[in-house]
Write an enzyme that holds these catalytic residues in place. Structure first.
Site, mmCIF file in Angstrom:
data_model
loop_
_atom_site.group_PDB
_atom_site.id
_atom_site.type_symbol
_atom_site.label_atom_id
_atom_site.label_comp_id
_atom_site.label_asym_id
_atom_site.label_seq_id
_atom_site.Cartn_x
_atom_site.Cartn_y
_atom_site.Cartn_z
ATOM 1 N N GLU A 79 -4.711 7.615 -3.012
ATOM 2 C CA GLU A 79 -5.181 6.361 -2.532
ATOM 3 C C GLU A 79 -5.649 5.253 -3.748
ATOM 4 O O GLU A 79 -5.502 4.226 -3.691
ATOM 5 C CB GLU A 79 -6.509 6.480 -1.681
ATOM 6 C CG GLU A 79 -6.133 7.367 -0.260
ATOM 7 C CD GLU A 79 -5.085 6.299 0.310
ATOM 8 O OE1 GLU A 79 -4.976 5.448 0.655
ATOM 9 O OE2 GLU A 79 -4.230 7.121 1.407
ATOM 10 N N HIS B 8 0.943 -1.179 0.083
ATOM 11 C CA HIS B 8 0.143 -0.007 0.022
ATOM 12 C C HIS B 8 0.920 1.142 0.070
ATOM 13 O O HIS B 8 0.628 1.888 -0.890
ATOM 14 C CB HIS B 8 -0.914 0.087 1.320
ATOM 15 C CG HIS B 8 -1.810 1.253 1.329
ATOM 16 N ND1 HIS B 8 -3.184 1.093 0.951
ATOM 17 C CD2 HIS B 8 -1.389 2.485 2.012
ATOM 18 C CE1 HIS B 8 -3.592 2.704 1.086
ATOM 19 N NE2 HIS B 8 -2.651 3.035 1.615
ATOM 20 N N GLU B 9 1.936 1.373 0.932
ATOM 21 C CA GLU B 9 2.763 2.528 0.872
ATOM 22 C C GLU B 9 3.708 2.680 -0.249
ATOM 23 O O GLU B 9 4.039 3.835 -0.758
ATOM 24 C CB GLU B 9 3.406 2.567 2.264
ATOM 25 C CG GLU B 9 2.761 2.342 3.654
ATOM 26 C CD GLU B 9 1.859 3.512 3.816
ATOM 27 O OE1 GLU B 9 1.657 4.684 3.063
ATOM 28 O OE2 GLU B 9 0.698 3.240 4.520
ATOM 29 N N HIS C 219 1.838 4.495 -2.900
ATOM 30 C CA HIS C 219 1.828 5.972 -2.685
ATOM 31 C C HIS C 219 3.537 6.375 -3.135
ATOM 32 O O HIS C 219 3.438 7.451 -3.833
ATOM 33 C CB HIS C 219 2.005 6.343 -1.225
ATOM 34 C CG HIS C 219 0.456 6.389 -0.764
ATOM 35 N ND1 HIS C 219 -0.429 7.311 -1.235
ATOM 36 C CD2 HIS C 219 -0.040 5.627 0.543
ATOM 37 C CE1 HIS C 219 -1.508 6.912 -0.384
ATOM 38 N NE2 HIS C 219 -1.544 5.911 0.503
#
Lengths: 501, 501
Positions: free
Chosen positions: B295, B265-266, B269
């Site tokens: 997101e 997830h990170e 980003h």
């Protein structure tokens, strides 16, 4: 301007400076410890801009006026305020003497030189580092001339790291210790060598890390305010004030002693810094006063405490717990002798207590010759290796283990090295004084560093930079003059017992 | 002022702002990842002073004049310059609307609120956090009123995190997805549950760390510019520019999926931020444009890629290598089903894809009610638990697993949550578009993220903030309007196959 306002502005100015110092020091610290490898130019961009802001703040007309005003009202200031004005005026003189563009360019150069040094050291490639080092030496010589052309530039830089230090003092100091240490090394070389195989083996990083945290507790560091990170070249840094201190170490999987003594050495620096009285926070009086006093503390904990028999007895059970297969059959006497093995070697930070000062002497002599123009940066590897042969009798195998081993020059820290040896000598004399009121060995044997730290806190730490190094020496030594005898006597006594001289 | 000078000043101003942002962001990042525990007040001291400097720089008369001048010469600016002036003018309006002392006090409050939240979460003690959270909510409401009293304050904050977002859009969005997701969860609850025991066990931290670095490679992060740290609440941060990005994770020894999907997830980003075109560096156009677009990327990599069957087949051999005793007998099908198990649960960041948006909806409804005054901060735990019961049918056991779980509110990020759900929906529609030219599953099956990243780079990443979120959507979707259908269809199709609906 009235005095009350001026005093308030004085405190505000220092608080602001501490915030900027916090930012730029953290940028560097992060770069050395956490940042991804190819982020240097991004960091340099921020540092360049922030250093320009710092330069502006430090040298602004408001600052000049404020310090002038306070200088004219000296008699109405208390001792701490006087010392603040003295230090800030010295810094102001330094900064205003150097043109802003050169100051900014120099700060940027240091970032690049640091990277070049790392690469050069990794690849044993002095030529890659040389052009940067030439620029660093040229810049520090030039800035000495800007600030005070009447003083010899090497004397200028010795004084920057140790207020009051001169080549004259260094010459006498190194002469005295060389005279007794060189024959001592010869005598030891004729005796059977101590076995240090108990320090070599396989020590996984996570276990060494557990040992590091244990050692931080042993020497009395407050882990709520002192952090531990890993780094290429261990150092200690205060961030913003003595309330946030970071020590660093480097784990060598095959050698447990390296990080062990890094932690205790850097821990000594951190004890000193964090021992500043709390009312010094966010002022220029916060944290250690000079490099020699700093090294007197780091090398006190590393060697005088950390390489004492009582300390080894204290930490051996922990070593057995962490590395049972290695230490279950090792006695305190074996470990004590191993950590005190005297043997000419290549790396200063790994050197034993006896040969250590000769490593420092070599750097001092090279810096002196570079400043006088007797040698140039390009001669350094040859000259370095020649002096290692002359003083320590060893052939340096490559520049990584030779002239490229220390971070200092790449960081502009020229004139810093002598303080390591002088600080070691201070520490030995502090020990003698401390023993008049503290049962040092008894404390360590009981596993209690408290009274030892308390003596250092009361005589050294709490003053931060509010006293000059000379005043600290006077306080700690009770007015007795400094003498190299304490240091050399301490070394002779210790190794005579170990080597049966 | 002439236009050439003004354009130069514009770039210089942004470079300076990026340096200060680097410093304050690094201070916060260091505080969350490396700093010793009791150094908060020391860090707050530096942040207060640096934020004051930032405020002065941003709102100075020179800045106002410069932006006014450039605003008057809009037609002579290129598209990027126009967008810079637009963003900077908006920021300037924001900053100048808020009195400096309130701005400084707010930044200080956030540091304290962050600490209070951590302590409250650790001790399940909402009362400890409540007074800080009350102040945060009061401050953000007040600042919305300062900046634009004509807009509803919650609409104001939605727009701050996602340019153009309104409550009206959110209402429709959440209504549409709730209508189809709630029945879907009901249907799943009537089917036999998927076994996820292969995700639970004993996963030592150093092995999970090795998995993290492997995953960074898998999704194509450039480790030369992207670092990995551990933290309480995982997040991603750019330091100074997209050239230095830090992702973070938190290792749970008993649960391998938590950190695994945090990293992906990170990592999403970080891919987005680091994908900015290099000529945007040190300007306000550098890095992702908005939270929902951000997101859309993080949740795209976490779920659409990371929870696909092909991805599981890709990483399973590494899982077997790192945790052989656990994964030697686990099939890709078992692991695929385990990471896609749908089950109402307490923690948003650990939630499955289907229930996830309901977690977000709950936060959206609470924020709305807090802004309208329908409820107060003190009512939050009760209201939180009521909504978890209503939407997810579960009884929240304590505030640590309830209202205290998220870092956002303590950090002043109010109005941020909806972007998580909206971004997830964007991602599903991006996938449909991407599939028109890229064989997505085929790429993952071949262990090659390249074409997928390239599509995102070309349609989203490279623009940084030089386009508005609306413009990015238009580019990525080729002009097709946004629809929640893609998202819900994607979810329905995936779980129908897994649960045999």
């Amino acid at each position: 301007m009235d005095l009350k306002t001026a005093k308030e502005l004085l405190m505000k100015m220092q608080a602001k400076a501490s915030a900027y110092a916090h930012a730029v020091d953290l940028l560097s610290f992060d770069g050395e410890t956490v940042a991804p490898p190819k982020t240097v130019s991004n960091r340099a961009h921020a540092l360049e801009i922030l250093n320009e802001e710092i330069y502006r703040l430090t040298t602004s007309e408001e600052t000049v006026e404020l310090l002038d005003f306070l200088g004219e009202h000296k008699e109405e200031l208390d001792a701490k305020e006087k010392r603040m004005v003295e230090i800030l005026s010295r810094d102001l003189k330094f900064m205003r003497s150097i043109p802003m563009d050169e100051y900014i360019a120099y700060e940027k150069l240091l970032v690049e030189a640091g990277e070049a040094w790392k690469e050069a050291k990794n690849n044993n490639d002095f030529d890659h580092f040389a052009p940067f080092l030439e620029k660093v030496f040229a810049a520090v010589k030039k800035s000495a001339a800007y600030v005070d052309p009447s003083i010899d530039p090497y004397d200028f830089w010795l004084n920057e790291f140790e207020e009051g230090l001169t080549r004259e003092f260094c010459e006498k100091f190194f002469e005295e210790i060389k005279e007794r240490i060189v024959p001592l090394i010869h005598k030891i070389s004729e005796r059977p060598q101590v076995d240090d195989s108990c320090l070599k083996g396989d020590f996984p990083e996570f276990k060494q890390e557990a040992l590091s945290y244990y050692l931080m507790d042993v020497i009395g560091l407050d882990k709520d305010h002192v952090g531990l990170s890993t780094i290429e070249h261990p150092c200690t840094i205060s961030l913003g004030s003595h309330l946030d201190e970071r020590i660093t170490t480097h784990y060598h999987r095959e050698n447990v002693a390296s990080s062990l003594y890094s932690v205790v050495h850097e821990g000594g620096h951190a004890l000193y810094d964090t021992g500043s009285a709390d009312d010094l926070v966010y002022t220029v009086l916060d944290g250690g006063v000079s490099m020699a006093i700093h090294e007197s503390q780091s090398r006190f904990y590393e060697n005088i405490i950390g390489r004492s028999r009582a300390f080894i007895e204290w930490i051996l059970p922990k070593m057995k717990e962490l590395f049972p297969e290695k230490y279950n059959d090792v006695t305190a006497d074996e470990l004590y002798k191993a950590v005190n093995r005297v043997e000419p070697s290549f790396i200063r930070t790994e050197a034993d207590e006896v040969t250590y000062s000769l490593h420092v002497l070599i750097r001092y002599e090279l810096e002196k010759k570079l400043f006088s123009g007797e040698i140039s940066v390009r001669d350094l590897p040859t000259e370095w290796n020649k002096l290692y042969k002359e003083y320590l009798g060893i052939d340096v195998p490559d520049d990584t283990q030779g002239v490229l081993q220390d971070v200092h020059w790449s960081d502009g820290l020229i004139g810093y090295f002598p303080s390591y040896a002088i600080g070691s000598a201070y520490g030995a004399q502090f020990l003698a004084k401390m023993k008049e009121s503290v049962d040092v060995d008894g404390c360590i044997s009981r596993g209690d560093i408290g009274q030892i730290n308390e003596w250092n806190r009361e005589h050294i730490w709490k003053y931060g930079s509010s006293k000059t190094p000379k005043e600290i020496l006077e306080i700690a030594l009770g007015g007795e003059p400094f003498s190299t005898d304490y240091y050399v006597n301490y070394l002779e006594k210790k190794v005579s017992e170990i080597y049966g001289l």
